[in-house]
Every structure is written in structure tokens, then in C-alpha cells.
Design a protein around this motif. Structure first.
Motif, PDB file in Angstrom:
ATOM      1  N   ASN A  88       1.056  -1.316  -0.079  1.00  0.00           N
ATOM      2  CA  ASN A  88      -0.169  -0.173  -0.287  1.00  0.00           C
ATOM      3  C   ASN A  88       0.943   1.374  -0.135  1.00  0.00           C
ATOM      4  O   ASN A  88       0.417   2.108  -0.675  1.00  0.00           O
ATOM      5  CB  ASN A  88      -0.763  -0.321   1.262  1.00  0.00           C
TER       6      ASN A  88
ATOM      7  N   THR B 272       3.360   1.429  -4.065  1.00  0.00           N
ATOM      8  CA  THR B 272       2.435   3.073  -5.268  1.00  0.00           C
ATOM      9  C   THR B 272       3.788   4.357  -5.063  1.00  0.00           C
ATOM     10  O   THR B 272       3.268   4.867  -5.473  1.00  0.00           O
ATOM     11  CB  THR B 272       1.541   2.867  -4.352  1.00  0.00           C
ATOM     12  N   SER B 273       4.882   4.438  -4.260  1.00  0.00           N
ATOM     13  CA  SER B 273       5.279   5.304  -4.293  1.00  0.00           C
ATOM     14  C   SER B 273       6.803   5.952  -4.653  1.00  0.00           C
ATOM     15  O   SER B 273       7.550   6.566  -5.427  1.00  0.00           O
ATOM     16  CB  SER B 273       5.511   5.797  -2.653  1.00  0.00           C
TER      17      SER B 273
END
Length: 100
Positions: free
Chosen positions: A30, A34-35
Motif C-alpha cells: 500500500n 505505490t510510491s
């Protein structure tokens, strides 16, 4: 100059047990995936305030300051999510960096 930037994240949660493998995998899925487009994640054992602690190390080799900031952002989110006192940030200079 290319450097390897790392954050080390402890798995002990003050007064609440440990960050489990499932909790860690959820965080990676999460928050990290995603980064960041790429990173290396390593398991380790550290010492914090005189106690052994399992830890996870996220490392990225880059010369892009925005990626370094993203690592710090991930560390801050980990701190908040798992009630951590701190995270360790370190850099290693890579005088020669070759992808083959």
C-alpha cells in the motif's frame, strides 16, 4: 553523484508487540509499491535502546532528490502507522555504479 539511500524500519511496536509479516507486506503493497518504481528490501536485526529488534531496510540507488524525499515520506508514514520513535536514514556513496 549516484548514492544508495536507505531507511531502516524497526518492527517492535512500543507496548504493542511487533509488526507482523502480514502487516509489513500490507505496508509494502500500500505504501512502498505505490510510491517507488524500484527498491531493494532487506531483512535485518538491529539494536535500538539496548534491545535486539528485527528490522526492514528499504534501499534505492539514485541521484534524484525527489526519490530521496519519497523515502523520507515512507519512513514518516511507517512511524505514524506503527507508533515508532524514529527511522534510520543513511546514504552510501557509489563512486562507480554500472547497470548491466
Amino acid at each position: 553523484m549516484m548514492q544508495t539511500h536507505s531507511i531502516t524500519l524497526g518492527r517492535n511496536i512500543p507496548n504493542s508487540g511487533k509488526v507482523t509479516k502480514q502487516m509489513w507486506l500490507d505496508f509494502v503493497h500500500n505504501e512502498v509499491c505505490t510510491s517507488l518504481e524500484y527498491a531493494t528490501i532487506t531483512e535485518g536485526t538491529g539494536i535500538y535502546r539496548g534491545e535486539l529488534e528485527q528490522c526492514m531496510i528499504i534501499s534505492v540507488s539514485t541521484d534524484d532528490d525527489s526519490i530521496v524525499q519519497t523515502l523520507h515520506d515512507i519512513g514518516a508514514r511507517y512511524k505514524k502507522q506503527f507508533n515508532q520513535d524514529c527511522y534510520l536514514y543513511s546514504t552510501t556513496h557509489n563512486p562507480q555504479f554500472v547497470l548491466t
